[in-house]
Structures are given as structure tokens and as C-alpha cells.
Scaffold this motif. Structure first.
Motif, PDB file in Angstrom:
ATOM      1  N   UNK A 205     -47.111   4.793  24.523  1.00 41.89           N
ATOM      2  CA  UNK A 205     -47.873   5.269  25.678  1.00 41.89           C
ATOM      3  C   UNK A 205     -47.028   6.175  26.571  1.00 41.89           C
ATOM      4  N   UNK A 206     -45.744   5.831  26.737  1.00 39.56           N
ATOM      5  CA  UNK A 206     -44.863   6.646  27.559  1.00 39.56           C
ATOM      6  C   UNK A 206     -44.679   8.037  26.955  1.00 39.56           C
ATOM      7  N   UNK A 207     -44.466   8.095  25.645  1.00 41.52           N
ATOM      8  CA  UNK A 207     -44.279   9.388  24.989  1.00 41.52           C
ATOM      9  C   UNK A 207     -45.564  10.213  24.985  1.00 41.52           C
ATOM     10  N   UNK A 208     -46.694   9.553  24.783  1.00 35.44           N
ATOM     11  CA  UNK A 208     -47.972  10.273  24.812  1.00 35.44           C
ATOM     12  C   UNK A 208     -48.279  10.803  26.211  1.00 35.44           C
ATOM     13  N   UNK A 209     -47.769  10.112  27.225  1.00 32.79           N
ATOM     14  CA  UNK A 209     -47.946  10.580  28.605  1.00 32.79           C
ATOM     15  C   UNK A 209     -46.953  11.690  28.948  1.00 32.79           C
ATOM     16  N   UNK A 210     -45.707  11.528  28.496  1.00 32.27           N
ATOM     17  CA  UNK A 210     -44.656  12.468  28.885  1.00 32.27           C
ATOM     18  C   UNK A 210     -44.727  13.783  28.133  1.00 32.27           C
ATOM     19  N   UNK A 211     -45.099  13.739  26.857  1.00 29.17           N
ATOM     20  CA  UNK A 211     -45.103  14.958  26.054  1.00 29.17           C
ATOM     21  C   UNK A 211     -45.915  16.087  26.652  1.00 29.17           C
TER      22      UNK A 211
END
Length: 218
Positions: A205-211
Motif C-alpha cells: 500500500x505504501x509503494x502504491x501510494x508513493x509511486x
């Protein structure tokens, strides 16, 4: 048999140490591996013939051998050549190289899907090769392959469990140590499995948000 987590939870300092070390491995190894993958992906597309062959050989070697063999070679094999590494150093190098090889192919696929007309338009604006790559090729390439890249990062994070084989005190090592002390094998591994599951969900979830916000825009 009665299910009792309390003896395992009483060993929370060991669990916390393992969790923090797993987070450290992921936080350091992931960006290094992705950067290596981007560099290798670019070289496989735009590099000179000998360079493309060398990078291709590296990628195929890393993608077609087990991670544990790569880890053992770095930790046990390199000392024979005069390179002594700590378990943490060996694990970080192995993770970086492994993720770099897999992400190279993922990123290369995204780069090859970039329309040539887009590159030619950027070149017509007097942009140099680095500017074309940085502003025109890389952002949309990452956007195309981001879900696959995130999945590969998650797999590498879960693969840190293998590092317990060289006595790195991450979460799996902690579970082994706690189960040997408490004889609560089932509870120890259930708890660590739940921790890995939670880490994977949070990281995804963090990577999908940050990307979309930091790497390639909305």
C-alpha cells in the motif's frame, strides 16, 4: 496441545530486533536494487553490444539461480577471495543484486514500450540523452511496470527470511530462537508469519501510494 502465545510474546525484545532488522534490509536493499535495475534496464536497451551482453549475462545468472545460493556464494565464497563480509553486508549485497536483476527486466519492458515519436520529439527540443531518459522515458516506463515492480519488491522483502541461514538475526532467525527457548514452535511461526503478512500489505500500500506521487506523477 494448547495454543498459547504468551510465552512467545514474552520474548518481544527478540521479536522487535528481528522486525527492525527485516525493515532495515528492506529499506536499504529495495532502493539500491531498483536503482541497479533501472541502470541495467537502460544498458540492455541502449548500451553498446559488449555491455548489453555482459548485463544480459548478469541478469540471466541472477534470475536462474536460487537466492540462497547467491547468498551463500557472497557470504561463504567471497572470503576465499579475500573479501570478508558481515551477515548484514552479505545479505544487503545479495538482495540488491537479486532485485536488480529482476527489476532490470521489468523496467526494460517499460522502456521498450515508450513510443519512438515521443523520444524524437524530446530530441527535437535539444534535450540531451540524460534529459530524454530522465524526463521522457523513465517516468512513463515506471508507471507502466509499477505494479509488477511492487510485487517483485514484496517478494524480495519476504526473501529476507533466507538470510537467517547465515545467522542474520532477522524475523525468521528470531522465530527459530524463540521456538528453541519456549518449545512453542507453532505459536512462534504463526506470529512471525502474521508479521510478514502485515509487512507485505503495508509495504504494498505504501509503494502504491508513493509511486504516483514521487516517481512518475499522477
Amino acid at each position: 496441545m494448547t495454543f498459547d502465545l504468551m510465552p512467545v510474546l514474552a520474548q518481544w525484545p527478540i521479536l522487535l530486533k528481528g522486525l527492525l532488522l527485516t525493515l532495515l534490509l528492506t529499506a536499504v536493499g529495495t532502493p539500491l536494487g531498483v536503482l541497479l535495475g533501472i541502470a541495467c534496464g537502460w544498458l540492455r536497451v541502449h548500451g553498446l553490444g559488449p555491455v548489453r551482453l555482459a548485463v544480459g549475462a548478469f541478469v540471466e545468472l541472477m534470475r536462474n539461480t536460487p537466492f540462497i545460493i547467491q547468498l551463500f556464494f557472497i557470504f561463504f565464497g567471497l572470503p576465499a577471495m579475500g573479501f570478508r563480509l558481515s551477515p548484514l553486508q552479505a545479505s544487503l549485497i545479495a538482495m540488491t543484486l537479486n532485485l536488480g536483476a529482476y527489476s532490470a527486466e521489468i523496467v526494460r519492458a517499460g522502456m521498450q514500450a515508450t513510443p519512438k515519436g515521443l523520444v524524437e520529439a524530446a530530441q527535437s527540443l535539444a534535450m540531451n540523452r540524460w534529459q530524454v531518459f530522465r524526463h521522457v522515458v523513465l517516468p512513463p516506463s515506471l508507471k507502466r511496470v509499477w505494479p509488477a515492480l511492487v510485487s517483485q519488491i514484496i517478494l524480495v522483502m519476504l526473501g529476507t527470511s533466507v538470510c537467517s541461514q547465515i545467522s542474520l538475526e532477522e524475523m525468521t532467525y528470531s522465530a527459530n530462537l524463540i521456538s528453541s527457548r519456549t518449545f512453542r514452535n507453532f505459536e512462534a511461526y504463526v506470529l512471525v508469519a502474521a508479521a510478514y503478512l502485515a509487512l507485505a500489505i503495508v509495504l504494498r500500500r505504501l509503494l502504491n501510494w508513493a509511486g504516483p506521487r514521487w516517481l512518475f506523477g499522477r
